[in-house]
Scaffold this active site. Structure first.
Site, PDB file in Angstrom:
ATOM      1  N   HIS B  36       0.822  -1.215   0.000  1.00  0.00           N
ATOM      2  CA  HIS B  36       0.000   0.000   0.000  1.00  0.00           C
ATOM      3  C   HIS B  36       0.853   1.261   0.000  1.00  0.00           C
ATOM      4  O   HIS B  36       0.544   2.230  -0.685  1.00  0.00           O
ATOM      5  CB  HIS B  36      -0.967  -0.025   1.195  1.00  0.00           C
ATOM      6  N   LYS B 103     -10.150  -7.366   7.765  1.00  0.00           N
ATOM      7  CA  LYS B 103     -10.933  -7.537   8.990  1.00  0.00           C
ATOM      8  C   LYS B 103     -10.792  -6.322   9.883  1.00  0.00           C
ATOM      9  O   LYS B 103      -9.810  -5.594   9.800  1.00  0.00           O
ATOM     10  CB  LYS B 103     -10.564  -8.829   9.717  1.00  0.00           C
TER      11      LYS B 103
HETATM   12  S1  SF4 Z   1      -8.447 -16.080  15.051  1.00  0.00           S
HETATM   13 FE1  SF4 Z   1      -7.121 -15.393  16.709  1.00  0.00          FE
HETATM   14  S2  SF4 Z   1      -5.053 -15.715  15.944  1.00  0.00           S
HETATM   15 FE2  SF4 Z   1      -6.427 -15.767  14.169  1.00  0.00          FE
HETATM   16  S3  SF4 Z   1      -6.512 -13.662  13.370  1.00  0.00           S
HETATM   17 FE3  SF4 Z   1      -8.176 -13.866  14.851  1.00  0.00          FE
HETATM   18  S4  SF4 Z   1      -7.302 -13.165  16.801  1.00  0.00           S
HETATM   19 FE4  SF4 Z   1      -5.602 -13.581  15.429  1.00  0.00          FE
END
Ligand code: SF4
Lengths: 326, 192
Positions: B36, B103
């Protein structure tokens, strides 16, 4: 896509057949000087990185089934079950963030901690080579990755907590603690005027609710909370992590705390945050609370947040020398 | 459940609203921190045809090189998107990107960029590393692998039924804000 995915883990015989331990491997606990933990700990890591504990899977399925079929929350939890099935079947990491690696070693008198530390570190290096663990240990300021999950100078990663006990067997627990969920942990100092929390159980409850609201879906909810009341800034956080090792669905030994945990879990699940923060009834899978002693002047509430991918496991080497994994 | 296939038109994007569930198909381009910064500062021309009407995925995958020289994705869940906040709106505008997958959601600057350029933010399930890797059907190409290293390179992949939720749309809507406000309300009721 809204059909219920059923968890279909490979049988324990199949898991055992893929073990890195040679068939019939046994430790000689009468001669702790020659004991080598490298292989059994490597095997422990192979299992934890690819297979969630049964109680965590059950809680995810229970959460899914409490959501409206076909809703975002339902579909998301369903995808989590799909992921659980895939990783277990392929023996690949459940999540690409395989976490910080934390060990708790309980051992009888006579075990050399120096030797055990070396062997556990060797197991982590091997698991990293096998792509069961991602290299997750970087120099703080430069961001340079050590490449093998080792903190070469201070030996703080992997973290290893030793405790000598008066039993003859050896017990080694491990947790893979993701970075995303570690970031949403929180420590409160009571009284806390900003959230109106005093030095009592009501105040503790306010801290926990506040932490979960602030976390939203960022810690990959539904989460599992470890909460230590009291201690100091270090021992409180340490205890809060250790609490996450407890199996979901098992009762707190203190009946008052047990009732508090259950009520809190129900309350938190009315917040509407849901899986990944998309909304829904499944915000937490469980809450584990323990009270510690403290200095009269300080009152800390330390909260560790574990993501739904709660990778933990315990290796026990029994008095007969046979290893078992749980 | 809405099925979308890249390349995506602005018209298709404008119809999406927060909360919509999407199954994405077609080409997706991976990029995170170094990529980016590079796109914003260097604005390489060669990336334009690769990104136009396409979707960027914030992901540092675990990849395996096969014996025949091809690549496979082993674990490929989303990484936290907010780190790209300083760059995202510009990248979307310069390269006519129609969607960003990640996310945790993004900030105000990105939201404004989504509205202006006609793009959406798509949330993937964190932790679903092996499920999402399974939905990667083919690694088409990889750019800047030597320069950036594997987790940061521009991996060009083809996905099938990649499960996503629209959490920021092109009309200023944000599911993150809605859920936050509702949960704060509820928390007040619980602690009063
Ligand atoms: S599931 Fe747990 S280890 Fe995997 S991205 Fe999410 S917070 Fe991080």
């Amino acid at each position: 896509m809204s059909e219920c995915v059923i968890p279909t883990l490979t049988s324990l015989e199949v898991v055992a057949s893929k073990s890195v331990l040679p068939g019939g491997w046994k430790a000689d606990l009468s001669n702790l000087k020659v004991l080598d933990l490298t292989l059994p700990v490597t095997e422990l890591l192979r299992r934890t990185t690819s297979r969630l504990p049964q109680d965590v899977i059950d809680a995810i399925v229970k959460g899914r089934d409490a959501e409206e079929e076909g809703s975002r929350a339902f579909n998301t939890l369903n995808d989590m079950v799909r992921n659980i099935n895939l990783s277990d079947g392929q023996v690949t990491p459940l999540c690409q963030d395989t976490g910080s690696i934390i060990f708790w070693v309980r051992h009888p008198f006579g075990l050399s901690q120096l030797a055990a530390r070396k062997q556990i570190r060797a197991a982590v290096v091997q698991a990293t080579k096998n792509v069961w663990l991602r290299p997750n240990c970087v120099e703080s300021l430069s961001g340079k990755n050590s490449g093998n999950n080792m903190d070469p100078f201070h030996e703080h990663h992997p973290a290893i907590h030793f405790e000598e006990w008066d039993k003859p067997e050896i017990e080694i627990s491990v947790m893979q603690k993701g970075g995303g969920c570690e970031n949403v942990g929180a420590q409160y100092r009571l009284p806390d005027a900003t959230i109106g929390a005093g030095r009592d159980i009501k105040g503790v409850r306010k801290c926990i609710i506040d932490a979960v609201v602030k976390a939203q879906g960022q810690g990959c909810s539904p989460g599992i909370l470890g909460v230590a009341i009291g201690g100091d800034r270090v021992t409180g956080y340490e205890k809060s992590k250790e609490l996450i090792l407890r199996k979901l669905g098992t009762a707190n030994a203190d009946p008052k705390m047990d009732a508090f945990e259950k009520e809190l879990t129900n309350d938190l699940n009315t917040l509407g945050i849901g899986p990944m923060g998309y909304g829904g009834n499944t915000t937490v899978l469980g809450v584990m609370v323990e009270e510690m002693y403290r200095h009269p002047a300080s009152f800390y509430v330390s909260i560790s947040y574990m993501c739904w991918s709660s990778r933990r496991g315990t290796l026990t080497i029994g008095t007969n020398g046979e290893p078992s994994f749980d | 459940m809405i099925r979308l296939t890249t390349p995506i038109t602005e018209d298709q994007i404008r119809q999406l609203k927060v909360g919509d569930e999407v199954l994405l198909n077609g080409r997706v381009v991976l990029s995170r921190d170094i990529g980016h910064k590079f796109m914003k500062e260097q604005k390489p021309e060669w990336l334009k045809p690769i990104l136009e009407n396409m979707v960027i995925y914030h992901c540092g995958p675990v990849v395996r090189k096969n014996e025949d020289g091809t690549w496979s994705f082993v674990a490929a869940g989303p990484t936290t998107s907010i780190r790209e906040e300083p760059y995202q709106a510009d990248v979307i505008e310069t390269y006519k990107v129609r969607g960003v997958i990640g996310k945790g959601g993004m900030g105000k600057k990105t939201s404004e960029g989504l509205q202006k350029s006609g793009a959406v933010y798509l949330h993937a399930t964190g932790g679903a590393g092996s499920l999402l890797a399974e939905r990667v059907k083919r690694v088409v190409d990889v750019k800047m692998l030597e320069e950036f290293g594997s987790p940061e390179a521009f991996w060009i992949i083809e996905v099938e039924d990649f499960p996503l939720v629209v959490t920021m749309d092109s009309h200023g809507g944000s599911l993150h804000e809605i859920v936050l406000a509702q949960s704060q309300e509820r928390a007040k009721a619980l602690t009063s």
